[in-house]
Design an enzyme around this catalytic site. Structure first.
Site, PDB file in Angstrom:
ATOM      1  N   THR A   1      -8.247   6.840  -1.792  1.00 37.47           N
ATOM      2  CA  THR A   1      -9.806   6.581  -1.995  1.00 37.47           C
ATOM      3  C   THR A   1     -10.876   7.609  -1.787  1.00 37.47           C
ATOM      4  O   THR A   1     -11.884   7.773  -2.452  1.00 37.47           O
ATOM      5  CB  THR A   1     -10.065   5.528  -0.800  1.00 37.47           C
ATOM      6  OG1 THR A   1      -9.554   5.777   0.175  1.00 37.47           O
ATOM      7  CG2 THR A   1      -9.499   4.164  -1.416  1.00 37.47           C
TER       8      THR A   1
ATOM      9  N   LYS B   1     -14.445   8.733  -3.537  1.00 37.76           N
ATOM     10  CA  LYS B   1     -15.491   8.880  -2.911  1.00 37.76           C
ATOM     11  C   LYS B   1     -16.061  10.521  -3.508  1.00 37.76           C
ATOM     12  O   LYS B   1     -17.530  10.687  -3.737  1.00 37.76           O
ATOM     13  CB  LYS B   1     -15.448   9.026  -1.522  1.00 37.76           C
ATOM     14  CG  LYS B   1     -15.149   7.619  -0.978  1.00 37.76           C
ATOM     15  CD  LYS B   1     -14.527   7.643   0.486  1.00 37.76           C
ATOM     16  CE  LYS B   1     -14.063   6.415   0.848  1.00 37.76           C
ATOM     17  NZ  LYS B   1     -12.963   6.553   2.019  1.00 37.76           N
TER      18      LYS B   1
ATOM     19  N   LYS C   1      -8.163  14.273   4.627  1.00 33.87           N
ATOM     20  CA  LYS C   1      -7.285  12.809   4.658  1.00 33.87           C
ATOM     21  C   LYS C   1      -6.291  13.125   5.965  1.00 33.87           C
ATOM     22  O   LYS C   1      -6.284  14.225   6.200  1.00 33.87           O
ATOM     23  CB  LYS C   1      -6.642  12.879   3.397  1.00 33.87           C
ATOM     24  CG  LYS C   1      -5.851  14.104   3.078  1.00 33.87           C
ATOM     25  CD  LYS C   1      -5.192  14.068   1.623  1.00 33.87           C
ATOM     26  CE  LYS C   1      -6.213  14.261   0.364  1.00 33.87           C
ATOM     27  NZ  LYS C   1      -6.479  12.652  -0.278  1.00 33.87           N
TER      28      LYS C   1
ATOM     29  N   LYS D   1       1.272  14.514   1.170  1.00 28.94           N
ATOM     30  CA  LYS D   1      -0.234  14.747   0.631  1.00 28.94           C
ATOM     31  C   LYS D   1      -0.393  16.412   0.571  1.00 28.94           C
ATOM     32  O   LYS D   1      -1.284  16.820  -0.022  1.00 28.94           O
ATOM     33  CB  LYS D   1      -1.252  14.384   1.740  1.00 28.94           C
ATOM     34  CG  LYS D   1      -1.305  12.621   1.957  1.00 28.94           C
ATOM     35  CD  LYS D   1      -2.385  12.464   2.909  1.00 28.94           C
ATOM     36  CE  LYS D   1      -2.288  10.833   3.293  1.00 28.94           C
ATOM     37  NZ  LYS D   1      -2.832  10.087   2.415  1.00 28.94           N
TER      38      LYS D   1
ATOM     39  N   HIS E   1       0.922  -1.247   0.067  1.00 31.93           N
ATOM     40  CA  HIS E   1       0.144   0.217   0.287  1.00 31.93           C
ATOM     41  C   HIS E   1       0.816   0.995   0.155  1.00 31.93           C
ATOM     42  O   HIS E   1       0.432   2.462   0.136  1.00 31.93           O
ATOM     43  CB  HIS E   1      -1.067   0.026   1.199  1.00 31.93           C
ATOM     44  CG  HIS E   1      -2.067  -0.836   1.181  1.00 31.93           C
ATOM     45  ND1 HIS E   1      -3.157  -0.673   0.550  1.00 31.93           N
ATOM     46  CD2 HIS E   1      -2.100  -2.267   1.559  1.00 31.93           C
ATOM     47  CE1 HIS E   1      -4.083  -1.803   0.609  1.00 31.93           C
ATOM     48  NE2 HIS E   1      -3.366  -2.697   1.286  1.00 31.93           N
TER      49      HIS E   1
HETATM   50  C1  GL7 Z   1      -2.583   3.667   2.143  1.00 29.93           C
HETATM   51  C2  GL7 Z   1      -1.986   4.644   0.842  1.00 29.93           C
HETATM   52  O1  GL7 Z   1      -1.332   5.799   1.321  1.00 29.93           O
HETATM   53  C3  GL7 Z   1      -3.139   4.944   0.162  1.00 29.93           C
HETATM   54  O2  GL7 Z   1      -2.864   5.610  -1.231  1.00 29.93           O
HETATM   55  C4  GL7 Z   1      -4.141   3.870  -0.148  1.00 29.93           C
HETATM   56  O3  GL7 Z   1      -5.357   4.618  -0.861  1.00 29.93           O
HETATM   57  C5  GL7 Z   1      -4.383   3.209   0.797  1.00 29.93           C
HETATM   58  C6  GL7 Z   1      -5.289   1.892   0.452  1.00 29.93           C
HETATM   59  O4  GL7 Z   1      -4.621   1.246  -0.319  1.00 29.93           O
HETATM   60  O5  GL7 Z   1      -3.242   2.806   1.475  1.00 29.93           O
HETATM   61  N1  GL7 Z   1      -1.259   2.908   2.483  1.00 29.93           N
HETATM   62  C7  GL7 Z   1      -0.998   3.243   3.768  1.00 29.93           C
HETATM   63  O6  GL7 Z   1      -0.104   2.653   4.267  1.00 29.93           O
HETATM   64  N2  GL7 Z   1      -1.830   3.767   4.371  1.00 29.93           N
HETATM   65  C8  GL7 Z   1      -2.785   4.130   3.444  1.00 29.93           C
HETATM   66  O7  GL7 Z   1      -3.775   4.920   3.625  1.00 29.93           O
HETATM   67  C9  GL7 Z   1      -2.101   4.008   5.777  1.00 29.93           C
END
Ligand code: GL7
Length: 835
Positions: free
Chosen positions: A676, A680, A565, A571, A372
């Site tokens: 994500t 939304k 977020k 970001k 992720h």
């Molecule tokens: C994350 C990413 O930062 C985010 O871009 C992604 O949408 C999400 C779900 O796949 O995963 N990776 C991560 O370590 N976190 C996220 O939210 C905490």
């Protein structure tokens, strides 16, 4: 069938508990029964909280019935099952979602009205289940909703933290304060405690090898229990009900009286309370690794208990272990559950008498791994010494895995020691580390990223060596998705009704691709008007909440731009707030006549900073203090408002997202794996103002670039620009005179004492790792295009909003989960028959 007693009695009793979907009186009966029995209240003594709790229990009854039917059906059919392992489950509230998925919202609304309550008020009594930080945890929640809706035989596994993500408050000077979130203080009506489902978990201790075998005996140390709590998750338009099984740590009975603290009663009680610590609290870091022993204890307790549970279910089938991969697949949501690979090896070898090689063959067909993030600071690396102390047997197994793996690498690339060092699961040095992502790749049959660009980047950068070794087919992409049930039907009922009415059916809720049939409606004035009125209503609803909670009056005619977020440098909330200050200075400079030509904006921020993330907290402070000045400046009036909504949560998102006109997604290219909230917001008709990063790229492709405002350096330019920022720096004044002016204004003390923000500004003056100064000009230019469209052609704006919203079919989590099911898990729908 009926093990005891009379069949007729059983059948009548079972029927007596049934409530028809539209039986308002029947539903009211169950609510009142829960008030007077479960809650032990007199019928007359029912306040909104009690009404909420009784209603939730009544809904829970429905869920449990479906849960039971699903479980029996799947047990009888014995299909291959998918288990989704996630250390975070950011569920939010459940009542509204549950009644919608059950198709019983109207019935419950009517029943509660007849009992003297407004259903909306009941919904607002519910606390969020906030067992997650951000995107990663919410993704798991969307995926379990889709798994249930697609009738897939699958469960989620996680941890039942007593404290969810902290509650964020703001001090008078705009600083983030953190308070605990004791969400279980009130009874949680959505969970079922299964005190009988409990597994022993060992930590520390000693390992004795067993002569002439691969086996070892791990004993001693500290033992505790993991106890199961189930949360049923109803699918939409199916009877199927999935489950999230969360574990809570409990001391084992007779804890330590013999081995650990013999004869010392007080110490043993103390030790047992230490065990309870393991599942006390969710770690509040997002995209940031912190090598704490307690976190590794959480990971192991969760993985071991879940695996024991899964294997117990498998052994009931009385099949040989070699068939395990035909019956189960485990999807690892990031590297947090990677220890489960070593745990399966341990159980097969030490407890089931299987040879090492045979165990490895089985194990590597069971697991798949989702990455992720590419951010180096987020990659898990456990110190070997800490690992060895807590999980000595697992470390041995990992060394063996690494040994065999490196032998294969050496065979393919003889004398390439650099490659061996790069690829080793053990990072050599002082101290040594276990690289969990590498273990996850080596122990899995498939690895995926979460958006096209991200998956490409993984293969081209941090996992490049592994692509060469394992082959392209070992790696794939599954672009993230969001559930349209929560993120449109539930949060935006008016738009949902318009869509259903225009399409003539509710089928879009399980087939989001149907939304694109509405794209031609964007050309119709009547439809645009209806769409626009809904957006206005949602904006007014949000404005009322903000007025009430924060005392800030918003102009619903202004552009609502939402950046909602986690607070993080990558970001770039910084880019946004600096652009706001620039806009403020422009307004101040303008003559009263020129001000009339300026388009009004409302910038909405919400998000938490990790408690130890100093710079991210400083950004919050800047945003809040800019708001205080700007929102009260007579010269500015209605032209600019800046709102920081504290304590961002799933339920706040449900009010914010339908009200946004602009979706602010401005991470440095190559840093946001997917995002994500971008999906939304687009689904709810916000236009994308974003960088060419993560899933923004695919959103812009599907919606059409004409619908979006894209800007900034591209991923393949970032390295070079970053290098120049560090090694051939030019003064900020040259990189961006506008930003230099903004910094001067901040340094003049306009938003609090001069100097408070120095360390934040310094990150841009020096190095500017995230390219804030480099992208500043193009961000302002993109905002200018927004201004022109908003002021120049409101009809065209609405047209673009409709096209955007109706082009988001691909971003339904149903599509993502179906991709996983077909391309990775190899599981099929097992739908409980309707009757
Ligand atoms: C994350 C990413 O930062 C985010 O871009 C992604 O949408 C999400 C779900 O796949 O995963 N990776 C991560 O370590 N976190 C996220 O939210 C905490």
């Amino acid at each position: 069938e009926w093990p005891v007693g009379q069949e007729a009695t059983w059948k009548t009793a079972l029927k007596a508990n049934d409530v028809d979907e539209d039986d308002v009186q029947g539903v009211a009966n169950t609510i009142v029964r829960h008030v007077t029995t479960s809650l032990a209240r007199q019928a007359g003594n029912m306040d909104t909280i009690a009404a909420y709790q009784a209603t939730a229990l009544s809904v829970r009854d429905q869920l449990i019935k479906r849960w039971n039917e699903t479980t029996s059906y799947h047990t009888a059919r014995a299909p291959k099952r998918i288990y989704y392992f996630s250390i975070e489950w950011l569920i939010g509230r459940s009542l509204d979602n549950a009644v919608l998925n059950l198709g019983m919202k109207n019935t419950y609304e009517d029943a509660s009205r007849k009992l003297g309550f407004n259903f909306e008020d009941l919904l607002n009594e519910e606390r969020d289940a906030a067992l997650g930080n951000g995107g990663l945890g919410r993704l798991a929640a969307c995926y379990i909703d889709s798994m249930a809706t697609l009738s897939l035989p699958g469960w989620g596994y996680g941890l039942r933290y007593n404290y969810g993500i902290f509650k964020q408050m703001l001090s008078k000077t705009g600083e983030q304060l953190e308070a605990p979130d004791p969400w279980l203080d009130r009874e949680n009506p959505w969970e079922i405690a299964r005190l009988d489902v409990a597994y022993p978990i060992r930590f520390y201790g000693n390992v004795e090898p067993v002569a002439n075998s691969d086996k070892a005996v791990w004993s001693g140390g500290m033992e505790c229990l993991a106890v199961a709590y189930d949360t049923p998750i109803p699918g939409y338009a199916t009877k199927n009900c999935a489950n999230i099984r969360l574990w809570s740590a409990k001391p084992v009975q007779g804890f330590d009286l013999n081995s650990f603290n013999a004869g010392n009663y007080e110490a043993s009680v103390h030790a047992s309370s230490e065990v309870g610590n393991i599942t006390q609290v969710l770690y509040p870091n997002d995209n940031m690794y912190q090598g704490k022993l307690l976190r590794l204890q959480q990971q192991y307790l969760w993985c071991s208990a879940s695996l024991q549970d899964i294997l117990r279910r498998f052994t009931k089938l009385e099949l040989p272990w070699t068939q395990l991969p035909d019956y189960i697949c485990i999807q690892m949501n990031d590297t947090h559950p990677t220890i489960v690979i070593a745990e399966l090896m341990r159980i097969l070898i030490d407890e089931e008498d299987i040879s090492y090689d045979q165990a490895w063959k089985i194990t590597t067909k069971v697991f798949a791994y989702t990455n992720h993030t590419v951010l180096p600071e987020a990659l898990e690396k456990w110190e070997v010494s800490l690992f060895e102390k807590l999980l000595p047997r697992h470390l041995q197994i990992i060394y063996r895995i690494n040994h065999d793996f490196l032998q294969q690498v050496a065979k393919r690339w003889p004398n390439d020691n650099d490659r061996l060092a790069r690829m080793s699961i053990i990072e050599e040095g002082t101290p040594k580390y276990v690289r969990m992502a590498y273990l996850a790749i080596v122990g899995s049959f498939k690895v995926n990223g979460v958006a096209e660009l991200h998956s490409q980047l993984l293969q081209a950068t941090i996992f490049k060596d592994f692509v060469e070794f394992k082959g392209r087919d070992h790696f794939t992409n599954v672009t993230n998705g969001i559930t349209p049930r929560r993120w449109l039907l539930q949060c935006n009922p008016e738009l949902s009704a318009l869509i259903t009415h225009s399409l003539g059916s509710e089928a879009w809720l399980t087939n989001a691709q149907l939304l694109k049939n509405l794209i031609p409606m964007a050309e119709q004035k009547e439809f645009r008007k209806a769409f626009d009125i809904i957006k206005q209503n949602n904006k007014r609803r949000l404005a009322e909440v903000i007025e009430q909670e924060l005392g800030i009056t918003l102009n619903p005619r202004s552009v609502f731009a939402a950046q909602i977020k986690r607070m993080h440098e990558y970001k770039r909330q910084t880019l946004n707030i600096f652009a706001i200050i620039h806009r403020y200075l422009e307004i101040k400079k303008a003559s009263p006549a020129d001000r009339k030509k300026i388009q009004p904006w409302t910038f909405i921020f919400a998000g938490k900073a990790a408690p130890g993330y100093y710079i991210a907290k400083l950004v919050i402070r800047l945003i809040v203090n800019v708001g205080k000045i700007v929102n009260n400046d007579q010269d500015v009036g209605d032209l600019l408002k800046v709102v920081f909504i504290p304590d961002y949560s799933v339920s706040i998102a449900e009010v914010l997202i339908p009200a946004a006109d602009i979706s602010v997604q401005i991470s440095t290219a190559g840093t946001e794996a997917s995002g994500t909230s971008n999906m939304k917001l687009a689904l709810n008709g916000a236009l994308l103002l974003g960088t060419v990063d993560g899933a923004n790229i695919e959103i812009a492709e599907d919606a059409g670039e004409d619908q979006c405002f894209m800007f900034g350096y591209l991923n393949d330019q970032v390295q070079q620009v970053r290098y120049n920022n560090s090694y051939n720096p030019t003064p900020l004044e040259q990189r961006s005179p506008e930003l230099a002016a903004v910094f001067k204004h901040i340094e003049s003390g306009a938003f609090g004492d001069a100097g408070i923000y120095d360390s934040l500004l310094k990150t841009v003056y020096e190095h500017d790792y995230y390219l804030v100064s480099n992208d500043f000009g193009s961000y302002l230019a993109a905002q200018k295009l927004v201004d022109e469209l908003w002021g120049g052609d409101p009809e065209e704006w609405t047209r673009k909003a409709i096209i955007t919203s109706c082009s988001m079919g691909d971003f339904s989590s149903d599509r993502s989960v179906q991709d996983y099911a077909d391309g990775i898990w190899g599981v099929e729908s097992e739908r409980v028959p309707d009757n």
